[in-house]
Write an enzyme that holds these catalytic residues in place. Structure first.
Site, PDB file in Angstrom:
ATOM      1  N   SER A   1       6.322 -29.878 -15.203  1.00  0.00           N
ATOM      2  CA  SER A   1       5.227 -29.999 -16.168  1.00  0.00           C
ATOM      3  C   SER A   1       5.726 -30.074 -17.606  1.00  0.00           C
ATOM      4  O   SER A   1       5.290 -30.933 -18.375  1.00  0.00           O
ATOM      5  CB  SER A   1       4.247 -28.840 -15.998  1.00  0.00           C
ATOM      6  OG  SER A   1       4.892 -27.588 -16.152  1.00  0.00           O
TER       7      SER A   1
ATOM      8  N   ALA B   1       2.101 -26.504 -21.727  1.00  0.00           N
ATOM      9  CA  ALA B   1       2.328 -27.900 -21.364  1.00  0.00           C
ATOM     10  C   ALA B   1       1.033 -28.682 -21.151  1.00  0.00           C
ATOM     11  O   ALA B   1       0.893 -29.799 -21.664  1.00  0.00           O
ATOM     12  CB  ALA B   1       3.203 -27.968 -20.118  1.00  0.00           C
TER      13      ALA B   1
ATOM     14  N   LYS C   1       9.161 -13.400 -24.680  1.00  0.00           N
ATOM     15  CA  LYS C   1       7.691 -13.463 -24.641  1.00  0.00           C
ATOM     16  C   LYS C   1       7.181 -13.653 -23.221  1.00  0.00           C
ATOM     17  O   LYS C   1       6.081 -13.210 -22.880  1.00  0.00           O
ATOM     18  CB  LYS C   1       7.178 -14.571 -25.568  1.00  0.00           C
ATOM     19  CG  LYS C   1       7.670 -15.978 -25.249  1.00  0.00           C
ATOM     20  CD  LYS C   1       6.760 -16.768 -24.344  1.00  0.00           C
ATOM     21  CE  LYS C   1       7.339 -18.127 -24.014  1.00  0.00           C
ATOM     22  NZ  LYS C   1       6.432 -18.976 -23.244  1.00  0.00           N
TER      23      LYS C   1
ATOM     24  N   ARG D   1       2.151 -19.544 -16.898  1.00  0.00           N
ATOM     25  CA  ARG D   1       2.622 -19.191 -15.557  1.00  0.00           C
ATOM     26  C   ARG D   1       3.006 -17.716 -15.471  1.00  0.00           C
ATOM     27  O   ARG D   1       2.779 -17.063 -14.452  1.00  0.00           O
ATOM     28  CB  ARG D   1       3.809 -20.079 -15.186  1.00  0.00           C
ATOM     29  CG  ARG D   1       3.422 -21.549 -15.018  1.00  0.00           C
ATOM     30  CD  ARG D   1       4.615 -22.451 -14.945  1.00  0.00           C
ATOM     31  NE  ARG D   1       5.274 -22.565 -16.248  1.00  0.00           N
ATOM     32  CZ  ARG D   1       6.256 -23.419 -16.527  1.00  0.00           C
ATOM     33  NH1 ARG D   1       6.695 -24.231 -15.572  1.00  0.00           N
ATOM     34  NH2 ARG D   1       6.798 -23.474 -17.712  1.00  0.00           N
TER      35      ARG D   1
END
Length: 348
Positions: free
Chosen positions: A25, A153, A204, A268
């Site tokens: 992606s 993305a 992060k 994700r």
């Protein structure tokens, strides 16, 4: 909308030739960004079906369903992708980067600028991805740039406006990368702080896992804000110990990316953390997420790096304990809140 510019030009007025390694992606999205900026782009991956689809149909339905891509070439032939490429973008999973790049070293043009889109720390070496690239490709660090920022993305693939940071020790190399990805919806800013920008991108993801875990257990916005804020303290603390610039952490690569990754269901790492918080095992959460969540792998190497430098990172340590030591999420929360009372700040 197919936002384009008049096109970045290399020496001699020829469009910049770019190769993107990784047709997932983020790799496909960044290839789209550069093609929309006027570059000649070749996207390399191991899936022949995706390569054919990118070239012939201008889509990548597996990773970016519903997105129309600009003209670019998909290929499984690394030599074809890398031939003549002035900018080589690396968008493979961080833990396989060294092996992948080492196999391609002989195909990279001697003066190419290498761009890392990867956000992780290598297991076993605790090295940042730019360091892995330098070693695997045997290139000077001045030819390695890092791109990081609030860059989910799918939103970029939908050509929603955003900004990013291009970090490199060499200003001309950074400018080449910025020229290659600047278009109507994607705005790059330059920065020399490779260490800070790269650490922000890696850590992060770990903080986003913690936020997802908390939300999966039903905790609300107060908890989320607390984890984000104290997570930024952890990132800053580690960065300063490694020589990063303090200003980086309040910018796009720091707070900007942290907020986006911790807040969006498109993240994700946030998604995987939420599955963990709901009671799934790590294996079940990875399968349900269906794609790479870098924080789940690199959290241990981030913690190792912090330990080596004597940096206290309790949120990171808690995430590692939940994922790999069987600590319940509620116990992690209690442990974080029962820490000794201190003044607020990076040194606390």
């Amino acid at each position: 909308m197919t936002g384009t510019s008049t096109g970045p030009e290399a020496r001699g007025g020829v469009p910049i030739r770019a190769a993107v390694l990784g047709s997932g992606s983020w790799g496909t999205t960044f290839a789209m960004v550069m093609a929309d900026a006027g570059c000649e782009v070749r996207l390399w991956g191991r899936d022949a079906g995706i390569a054919r689809e990118v070239t012939a149909e201008r889509t990548n339905t597996k990773y970016l369903p519903g997105v129309e891509l600009p003209v670019m070439t998909g290929t499984t032939d690394a030599a074809e992708a890398l031939a003549g490429a002035q900018v080589v973008v690396v968008a493979v999973p961080s833990q396989v980067a060294r092996t992948t790049l080492r196999d391609l070293r002989h195909l990279v043009e001697p003066d190419a600028v290498i761009v890392s889109l990867m956000k992780g720390v290598e297991l076993g070496t605790d090295e940042r991805m730019s360091q892995v690239i330098v070693e695997a490709l045997d290139v000077p660090s001045s030819r390695v740039a890092v791109v990081s920022g609030p860059n989910l993305a799918l939103e970029i693939a939908q050509r929603q406006p955003t900004a990013t940071v291009v970090a490199c020790s060499d200003e001309s190399a950074a400018q080449l990368v910025a020229d290659a990805c600047s278009n109507a919806y994607f705005r790059p800013y330059l920065n020399r702080d490779v260490i800070g920008v790269e650490l922000c991108g890696a850590v992060k993801n770990v903080i986003a896992l913690c936020v997802g875990m908390a939300q999966g257990r039903g905790f609300g916005y107060n908890t989320t804000a607390t984890v984000i804020t104290r997570g930024l303290v952890e990132i800053t603390r580690l960065g300063l110990a490694l020589g990063a610039d303090a200003e980086t952490f309040s910018g796009l690569a720091g707070m900007g990316d942290l907020v986006a990754t911790c807040s969006s269901p498109l993240s994700r790492n946030h998604t995987l953390g939420k599955y963990i918080g709901e009671g799934r095992t790590l294996e079940e959460a990875v399968e349900a997420t269906g794609t790479t969540a870098e924080g789940a792998k690199s959290c241990r190497s981030v913690l190792d790096l912090a330990t080596k430098h004597g940096v206290d990172m309790p949120i990171t340590a808690g995430v590692v304990a939940v994922l790999y030591d069987g600590l319940p999420v509620e116990e992690m929360a209690r442990a974080l809140l029962s820490r000794p009372k201190k003044s607020e700040g990076v040194d606390a």
